[in-house]
Design a protein around this motif. Sequence first.
Motif, PDB file in Angstrom:
ATOM      1  N   VAL A 145     -19.619 -25.649 -30.525  1.00 44.06           N
ATOM      2  CA  VAL A 145     -18.490 -26.401 -29.957  1.00 44.06           C
ATOM      3  C   VAL A 145     -17.177 -26.005 -30.621  1.00 44.06           C
ATOM      4  O   VAL A 145     -16.100 -26.173 -30.022  1.00 44.06           O
ATOM      5  CB  VAL A 145     -18.723 -27.925 -30.103  1.00 44.06           C
ATOM      6  CG1 VAL A 145     -18.426 -28.405 -31.525  1.00 44.06           C
ATOM      7  CG2 VAL A 145     -17.867 -28.704 -29.110  1.00 44.06           C
ATOM      8  N   THR A 154     -13.447 -26.041 -29.174  1.00 49.08           N
ATOM      9  CA  THR A 154     -12.333 -26.780 -29.790  1.00 49.08           C
ATOM     10  C   THR A 154     -11.135 -25.850 -29.998  1.00 49.08           C
ATOM     11  O   THR A 154      -9.989 -26.193 -29.669  1.00 49.08           O
ATOM     12  CB  THR A 154     -12.778 -27.379 -31.150  1.00 49.08           C
ATOM     13  OG1 THR A 154     -13.919 -28.206 -30.922  1.00 49.08           O
ATOM     14  CG2 THR A 154     -11.675 -28.195 -31.793  1.00 49.08           C
ATOM     15  N   TYR A 175     -13.327 -34.827 -25.844  1.00 49.11           N
ATOM     16  CA  TYR A 175     -14.380 -34.274 -24.977  1.00 49.11           C
ATOM     17  C   TYR A 175     -14.003 -34.386 -23.501  1.00 49.11           C
ATOM     18  O   TYR A 175     -14.478 -33.597 -22.675  1.00 49.11           O
ATOM     19  CB  TYR A 175     -15.742 -34.936 -25.268  1.00 49.11           C
ATOM     20  CG  TYR A 175     -15.702 -36.431 -25.390  1.00 49.11           C
ATOM     21  CD1 TYR A 175     -15.575 -37.033 -26.632  1.00 49.11           C
ATOM     22  CD2 TYR A 175     -15.775 -37.244 -24.261  1.00 49.11           C
ATOM     23  CE1 TYR A 175     -15.540 -38.416 -26.761  1.00 49.11           C
ATOM     24  CE2 TYR A 175     -15.752 -38.620 -24.377  1.00 49.11           C
ATOM     25  CZ  TYR A 175     -15.626 -39.201 -25.620  1.00 49.11           C
ATOM     26  OH  TYR A 175     -15.577 -40.569 -25.749  1.00 49.11           O
ATOM     27  N   PHE A 183     -20.690 -33.377 -23.493  1.00 45.40           N
ATOM     28  CA  PHE A 183     -20.552 -33.723 -24.910  1.00 45.40           C
ATOM     29  C   PHE A 183     -21.354 -34.984 -25.194  1.00 45.40           C
ATOM     30  O   PHE A 183     -21.454 -35.880 -24.342  1.00 45.40           O
ATOM     31  CB  PHE A 183     -19.073 -33.916 -25.275  1.00 45.40           C
ATOM     32  CG  PHE A 183     -18.868 -33.870 -26.764  1.00 45.40           C
ATOM     33  CD1 PHE A 183     -18.809 -32.649 -27.425  1.00 45.40           C
ATOM     34  CD2 PHE A 183     -18.782 -35.035 -27.507  1.00 45.40           C
ATOM     35  CE1 PHE A 183     -18.663 -32.589 -28.804  1.00 45.40           C
ATOM     36  CE2 PHE A 183     -18.645 -34.988 -28.880  1.00 45.40           C
ATOM     37  CZ  PHE A 183     -18.575 -33.764 -29.532  1.00 45.40           C
ATOM     38  N   LEU A 219     -22.091 -30.692 -28.986  1.00 48.99           N
ATOM     39  CA  LEU A 219     -22.108 -30.123 -27.643  1.00 48.99           C
ATOM     40  C   LEU A 219     -23.546 -30.028 -27.121  1.00 48.99           C
ATOM     41  O   LEU A 219     -24.471 -29.704 -27.863  1.00 48.99           O
ATOM     42  CB  LEU A 219     -21.477 -28.728 -27.661  1.00 48.99           C
ATOM     43  CG  LEU A 219     -21.072 -28.162 -26.303  1.00 48.99           C
ATOM     44  CD1 LEU A 219     -19.940 -28.977 -25.686  1.00 48.99           C
ATOM     45  CD2 LEU A 219     -20.638 -26.700 -26.432  1.00 48.99           C
ATOM     46  N   THR A 237     -23.141 -28.257 -19.190  1.00 50.96           N
ATOM     47  CA  THR A 237     -22.480 -28.545 -20.461  1.00 50.96           C
ATOM     48  C   THR A 237     -21.837 -29.926 -20.443  1.00 50.96           C
ATOM     49  O   THR A 237     -21.174 -30.306 -19.479  1.00 50.96           O
ATOM     50  CB  THR A 237     -21.416 -27.460 -20.753  1.00 50.96           C
ATOM     51  OG1 THR A 237     -22.074 -26.191 -20.736  1.00 50.96           O
ATOM     52  CG2 THR A 237     -20.773 -27.667 -22.112  1.00 50.96           C
TER      53      THR A 237
END
Lengths: 395, 197
Positions: free
Chosen positions: A102, A106, A221, A239, A280, A237
Amino acid sequence: MYKKLEITIMLVVLALMISCEQDLTFPESYYDCNELVNSPNHPKEDEYSNLISEIVGSGVPGMMLTIHNNQNGYWSGAQGFADLSSGIRLSPCNITRVGSTVKTFTAVTILMLQEEGLLDLDDQITDYLSNNQIKGLENAKESTIKQLLLHSSGIYNYIQSLKFQTASLNDLTKSWGPDELLEQARGKDAYFAPGTDVLYSNTGYVLLGMIIEKVTGKPFYEVFEEKLFIPYDLTFTQFAATDPVPDGIIRGYVDLYSNLNLINATYYSGWDYYTADGGLISNAYDLNKFMTNLFQGDILSQESLKEMMTWVAPKDGYGDGFQTFYGMGIFRIETDFGTAYMHSGDAIGYFASMAYFPKQDVTITWAVNGNYGKVDEFTQSKAAMEKIYGTVLGE
Amino acid sequence: MKYFSLQLYVAVFLLLLSSNLFAQQPITISVFNEATTIPFTTFLNTPMHPGLQIGTEFEGKMKNHFRIYPAVSVGYLFHRNLFQGLYANAEFGVDYKTGAGINIKTKIGLGYLHTFATQQEFQFNGTSYENKGDRGNARIMPSLTIGLGYDLHKNDPQSTEIFFLYQSWIEYPYSPGFIPLMSHTNVHLGTKFYPIK
């Protein structure tokens, strides 16, 4: 009296002895996923399948692998089990935890916010974070956003705290919020003055998540969703913060005592499911799409991508691993097959890795549902990575 | 095999209990909360990981206000979501007995701990994982304990004592090649009494 005491104690001990919990079992439909994650008739399908088979056969519960090159598109495969207790086979379209990968998301999000003019990487983090938020974090007042991204702020990595490590083992289902994680780093000495060296620090990425929230006014997120998951069709995908154990997520297992005796860690909370340094949920296919789009597509401008790849070598070297340089949410490693841009991530019971080889224009990503102890040797050691890279890129 | 081992422990445990060995000696019994933690950085940790310990203290020597004595105990602990363990422990204790019935207590000890997972286990058989527990894990558990006791009848040498103990102990080995050892604490509340005076 003596006999009564004896019987009471015996009953208590026996009651406690039978408290071994069995894993929940699920029907196959719980893990069903039918999405196509493969280009058919890949010329190296047998080689890739044999590679997965060999790794799973060495003591890994399940492994998914995705390869992308421009000639053949995406190839995805999986072997082993999504759920050992239920006996459900792993599919390449299952979802899993991908931990610290992740950090690349970020970093990309921060760079996108810079492109939008909402922040500048050279800004001090104090421009966005309050005194209360950075209280007791040595170096925080002097650090810039860029230094957090590059792991060059010197701010103490909360994961290194023995007090934190034992506390997380003591309460394996605790949800750790950002303030609680930062608390573990408060009052700890910084590793070096900002900008003078690089050393991996989850703390910096917790702070970056808070900066994203400050700038956008939304949970970080949700910003990932808006800027990355939805536009780039990363349908697998998500969070963990809003749903830590979503339906269909494969079971994760830990070899805590290094004897290939696994227990289910799926419901352990981890410590970074609510912060931008982990948490993630994705799969090898989506990670591959993300990395391929990042380096071949238009997620970032060329200028931002170049800035992301500002490589800094750690002064202490790289030990027995690959020659490694720190970028922004990405590492550059030198392998027998040339340079790779990569990031890996552990969660409790899970591991994932993603690498892009610019010379060959090949992206390699894999994810496994086991880690720690001996399992790591087969999935994330230098030897394991060389084996995977060699199978895909070797002659 | 797992339950066979546990039953063996329980048999030894009950044998000790029913033995005349204890007839003329005090019994110590305590309940405790176990935690993985760095010693003396935390006190009462949550969630509770319960344990039960039973043992005895031998007479030892008394000089001035100090009582020096050996002690043995067996116990069981249950660390939620992770492990359960049975142990046998030998300790060397030094109590400072104040005139007011309050005893300042210290002990060092060395024990054997056998741990088992509290969850379903999957063992690799060389080609795949099968649903099967192992024989548990053998550990040594060196310990250091401090605490306070209170004699209900301070002038009676066989007085019942209520005690509170903070025991710091190490689980070794823990995860060879990964985590060499693990630090634990047990916070005990218990009593010492003479079943037959």
